[in-house]
Design a protein around this motif. Sequence first.
Motif, short mmCIF file in Angstrom:
data_model
loop_
_atom_site.label_atom_id
_atom_site.label_comp_id
_atom_site.label_asym_id
_atom_site.label_seq_id
_atom_site.Cartn_x
_atom_site.Cartn_y
_atom_site.Cartn_z
N ILE A 1 7.57 -0.79 5.31
CA ILE A 1 6.50 -1.08 4.39
C ILE A 1 4.72 -1.24 4.74
O ILE A 1 4.86 -2.49 6.30
CB ILE A 1 7.45 -2.29 3.53
N ILE A 2 4.15 -0.83 4.06
CA ILE A 2 2.60 -1.03 4.68
C ILE A 2 1.67 -1.54 3.03
O ILE A 2 2.41 -1.51 2.67
CB ILE A 2 1.58 0.33 4.61
N TYR A 3 1.57 -2.94 4.10
CA TYR A 3 0.97 -3.75 2.85
C TYR A 3 -0.34 -4.57 3.20
O TYR A 3 -0.99 -4.34 4.48
CB TYR A 3 1.69 -5.11 2.70
N ALA B 1 6.97 7.53 -3.50
CA ALA B 1 6.09 7.27 -4.64
C ALA B 1 6.00 6.21 -5.14
O ALA B 1 7.28 5.63 -5.96
CB ALA B 1 6.61 8.97 -5.38
N LEU B 2 4.97 5.46 -5.95
CA LEU B 2 4.62 4.08 -6.73
C LEU B 2 5.08 4.80 -7.86
O LEU B 2 5.31 5.69 -8.43
CB LEU B 2 3.93 3.38 -6.57
N HIS C 1 1.17 -1.48 0.51
CA HIS C 1 -0.16 -0.34 0.21
C HIS C 1 1.02 0.99 -0.30
O HIS C 1 0.36 2.58 -1.01
CB HIS C 1 -1.25 0.05 1.18
N ALA C 2 2.14 1.26 0.98
CA ALA C 2 3.25 2.47 1.05
C ALA C 2 4.46 1.57 1.37
O ALA C 2 4.23 1.05 1.67
CB ALA C 2 2.25 3.26 2.08
N ILE C 3 5.07 2.63 0.83
CA ILE C 3 6.44 3.20 1.59
C ILE C 3 6.74 3.93 2.29
O ILE C 3 7.06 4.79 1.32
CB ILE C 3 7.90 2.19 0.69
N TYR C 4 7.42 3.81 3.30
CA TYR C 4 7.77 5.23 4.09
C TYR C 4 9.53 4.72 4.33
O TYR C 4 9.35 3.75 5.35
CB TYR C 4 7.26 5.68 5.54
N ALA C 5 10.45 5.73 4.22
CA ALA C 5 11.79 6.15 4.68
C ALA C 5 12.05 7.01 5.16
O ALA C 5 12.13 8.18 5.89
CB ALA C 5 12.40 6.08 2.84
N ASN D 1 10.57 -7.90 -6.81
CA ASN D 1 11.59 -7.11 -5.83
C ASN D 1 10.45 -6.16 -6.07
O ASN D 1 10.20 -6.06 -6.55
CB ASN D 1 12.65 -7.86 -5.76
N ILE D 2 11.12 -5.07 -4.76
CA ILE D 2 10.71 -3.87 -4.63
C ILE D 2 12.38 -3.81 -4.78
O ILE D 2 12.99 -3.54 -4.75
CB ILE D 2 10.88 -3.14 -3.27
N GLY D 3 11.84 -2.19 -5.48
CA GLY D 3 13.16 -1.55 -5.94
C GLY D 3 13.34 -0.19 -5.64
O GLY D 3 11.51 0.21 -5.41
N ILE D 4 13.51 0.54 -4.74
CA ILE D 4 14.29 1.85 -4.28
C ILE D 4 15.19 2.64 -4.61
O ILE D 4 16.16 1.90 -4.62
CB ILE D 4 13.81 1.92 -2.07
#
Length: 183
Positions: free
Chosen positions: A126-128, A92-93, A82-86, A112-115
């Motif tokens: 990571i909010i999922y 932003a997606l 749903h969202a990712i916070y650093a 995978n997730i690229g950041i």
Amino acid sequence: MFDSGLKAEALINQIKDEADIALPIPDESYILWLNSLEQLLYTELIREQGKIELDDTSENIIDISTLTVPSGENAIRFEDIHAIYADETQLALSTVASGVIFPDTYYKTGNNIGINLKKPPEKLKIIYFVKPELKNADNIGELNLMLPYEFIDLAKAKLRGEAYKIANEGELAAMWLNDYNIL
């Protein structure tokens, strides 16, 4: 996560006893339909959120298969995010093409997730969307139907409709799947 208190195996056995179907339908079919229903409802309707915090944020790629979720939950996939916070910044997606250019973004790369971050954070959150653990022939007797109690009739209608569909009972299948859609 919701828990109806009803064992999934008991629900399947009840449907098998009630449905007037001459053709034997394997338990695996009922388990598949039940898993599909739970996953769909949690993804599209219930949308309960979980959180994973990572301390090691030095990598630009996060291997989703290494993310640990609580017992009773299904592993997450990129589409469940749903969202990712650093730290305090919400990323932003993005797409792979834009994500490697613009900072403070995340994107799907393979499975995978690229950041791409301006600076390494202390924590990555990571909010999922939570989904129930998948049922199978080995655990069906132990796991409950992970839906609100008031959704039991919805689950019954779905399983009955799918069973009648397999048995080529179109009228009964349509009636039960109509009930499912209404519920």
